[in-house]
Design an enzyme around this catalytic site. Structure first.
Site, mmCIF file in Angstrom:
data_model
loop_
_atom_site.group_PDB
_atom_site.id
_atom_site.type_symbol
_atom_site.label_atom_id
_atom_site.label_comp_id
_atom_site.label_asym_id
_atom_site.label_seq_id
_atom_site.Cartn_x
_atom_site.Cartn_y
_atom_site.Cartn_z
ATOM 1 N N SER A 87 -2.612 3.688 7.434
ATOM 2 C CA SER A 87 -2.195 3.676 6.293
ATOM 3 C C SER A 87 -1.503 2.205 5.830
ATOM 4 O O SER A 87 -1.528 2.050 4.865
ATOM 5 C CB SER A 87 -1.298 4.687 5.387
ATOM 6 O OG SER A 87 -2.375 5.879 5.276
ATOM 7 N N LYS A 90 -3.380 0.064 3.511
ATOM 8 C CA LYS A 90 -3.267 -0.046 1.908
ATOM 9 C C LYS A 90 -2.418 -1.159 1.468
ATOM 10 O O LYS A 90 -2.472 -1.593 0.265
ATOM 11 C CB LYS A 90 -2.381 1.209 1.730
ATOM 12 C CG LYS A 90 -3.081 2.688 1.837
ATOM 13 C CD LYS A 90 -2.591 3.710 1.401
ATOM 14 C CE LYS A 90 -3.696 5.059 1.489
ATOM 15 N NZ LYS A 90 -3.196 5.572 2.889
ATOM 16 N N SER A 147 1.195 7.353 -0.264
ATOM 17 C CA SER A 147 0.365 6.979 0.591
ATOM 18 C C SER A 147 -1.060 7.707 0.655
ATOM 19 O O SER A 147 -1.795 8.183 1.484
ATOM 20 C CB SER A 147 0.765 6.972 2.286
ATOM 21 O OG SER A 147 -0.231 6.297 2.993
ATOM 22 N N LYS A 250 5.253 -0.257 4.149
ATOM 23 C CA LYS A 250 4.355 1.024 4.072
ATOM 24 C C LYS A 250 4.337 1.471 5.389
ATOM 25 O O LYS A 250 4.411 0.735 6.387
ATOM 26 C CB LYS A 250 3.088 0.026 3.796
ATOM 27 C CG LYS A 250 1.934 1.175 3.539
ATOM 28 C CD LYS A 250 2.063 1.818 2.394
ATOM 29 C CE LYS A 250 1.062 3.082 2.145
ATOM 30 N NZ LYS A 250 1.546 4.210 2.936
#
Length: 407
Positions: A87, A90, A147, A250
């Site tokens: 993730s 992202k 997320s 993140k």
């Protein structure tokens, strides 16, 4: 009066007719400058002349530590190893959404319609239903905080009309950022053959996303809610509650990528990013990120560079259409130095005494060297801002004629 003007004109014309000898002179030309100084005309910046890059104990097989403003690498471990990044993908999704917001392509209060494709995403999600509608603002919260894979796809479709088009834009933007070892296959980071990046490339897009002030209001949210309080959001980045100065960014976890994070933090005016890829578990991910960040803050600091504007005053041009040429230097406003050396930073400017026409725009005419306790950190070219053509007989005659006409 007319006779005096006529005599002046005749005398000046006679001098001009003497030819090139009128414009003869001796001065440093650009090639002489290079010979005298040994300048290559290239920018260099190397903190490693004094960096204490000790071996750190990290559970992560691949990692990098980068200062945000300068991009200086403070530590790296297998930073070019190509791996899935889960993730953390992202981050690029958020970059494209931020850019779409800033250009007015979309707005925070836009309504995002959930497609069947977005609904079918697995992994972390907020359980969007086909046909459900949330705003861009709400979808961004879901992506940055929880997320949510389904929200990431919904945003991609809203921005570009479909996820494939959005992914193509992700890859194009990656190349613009110098992420040559990255290939995106989707907008959320779910494991997919060929969806890979590196710690170095992740650091590049992490620096870029932090340039967007709006994104910081999302990646620092610890808890929030959607759907009128029915859906609770808690940030997957647990360092938000445990690390001094944390600013984002993140996390990511899949079976293919392992446990990853791109963590940013700021102390004493310096912001750094620790990228950690492929850890075996969440505890080692956060421990590795903490180790890197604490190492960076303990060993380095930012030093400001302030150049006296008078030092880059226009330089004389011999035999040119104009008597001087303006100068510029793309000098950073700050450099990374070893802790405690910020007050010891100095600079030296080396310039050609004068230039001979013609001068080309962008032509190097000198250098600015930056030092810390006598060690050179960087060398930056000083260049001509404008073109200065050579003075010819015809141009000189016209210039004299125009001047006489104004008398």
């Amino acid at each position: 009066m007319k006779l005096r003007k006529l005599l002046s004109f005749i005398i000046c014309a006679a001098l001009l007719s003497a030819g090139p000898s009128v414009f003869a002179y001796t001065a440093y030309a650009a090639d002489e400058f290079y010979a005298l100084t040994g300048s290559t005309g290239e920018v260099s910046y190397d903190i490693s002349v004094f960096a204490n890059k000790e071996e750190l104990s990290l559970a992560a097989p691949s990692a990098i530590l980068v200062e945000v403003e300068t991009g200086e690498i403070l530590y790296e471990k297998n930073a070019d190893e190509r791996r899935p990044i889960a993730s953390i993908t992202k981050i690029m999704t958020m970059i494209l959404v931020m850019e779409a917001l800033e250009t007015g392509k979309i707005a925070l209060d836009d309504i995002v319609n959930v497609s069947e494709h977005a609904y079918r995403m697995g992994g972390s999600q907020i359980w969007l239903e086909p046909g459900e509608q949330l705003t861009v603002d709400e979808m961004l919260k879901a992506v940055a905080v929880a997320s949510a894979n389904d929200a990431a796809v919904a945003l991609a479709e809203h921005v570009s009309g479909g996820e494939p088009s959005f992914v193509a834009e992700m890859n194009a933007r990656a190349l613009e950022l110098g992420m040559t070892e990255t290939t995106f296959k989707n907008s959320n980071g779910l494991d997919e053959e060929g969806h890979i990046s590196t710690a170095r490339d992740v650091a590049a897009m992490s620096r870029e996303v932090l340039r967007h002030e709006l994104v910081r209001s999302y990646i620092t949210i610890w808890q929030d809610h959607l759907r009128g309080g029915e859906t609770e959001l808690t940030n997957t980045n647990k360092m938000l509650r445990s690390f001094n100065g944390i600013t984002g960014i993140k996390t990511g976890t899949t079976s293919g990528a392992g446990v990853c994070i791109s963590a940013s933090a700021e102390r004493d005016g310096m912001e750094i990013i620790a990228v950690v890829l492929g850890c075996p578990d969440s505890a080692s991910r956060f421990a590795s990120a903490r180790t890197l960040l604490e190492y960076g803050f303990a060993n380095y600091e930012l030093a400001q560079i302030e150049i006296d504007p008078a030092a880059l005053a226009p330089i004389e041009v011999k035999g040119g259409e104009r008597e001087s040429c303006a100068l510029s230097c793309e000098l950073p406003t700050s450099v990374v130095v070893e802790k405690g050396l910020a007050s010891a930073v100095s600079y030296e400017i080396s310039l050609a005494e004068s230039l001979e026409a013609p001068v080309v725009e962008g032509q190097q005419v000198g250098t600015i060297s930056v030092f810390a306790e006598g060690l050179k950190l960087g060398e930056y070219p000083v260049t001509a801002v404008e073109e200065v053509g050579e003075m010819t007989f015809a141009k000189g005659f016209k210039k004299l004629f125009d001047a006489l006409c104004r008398m």
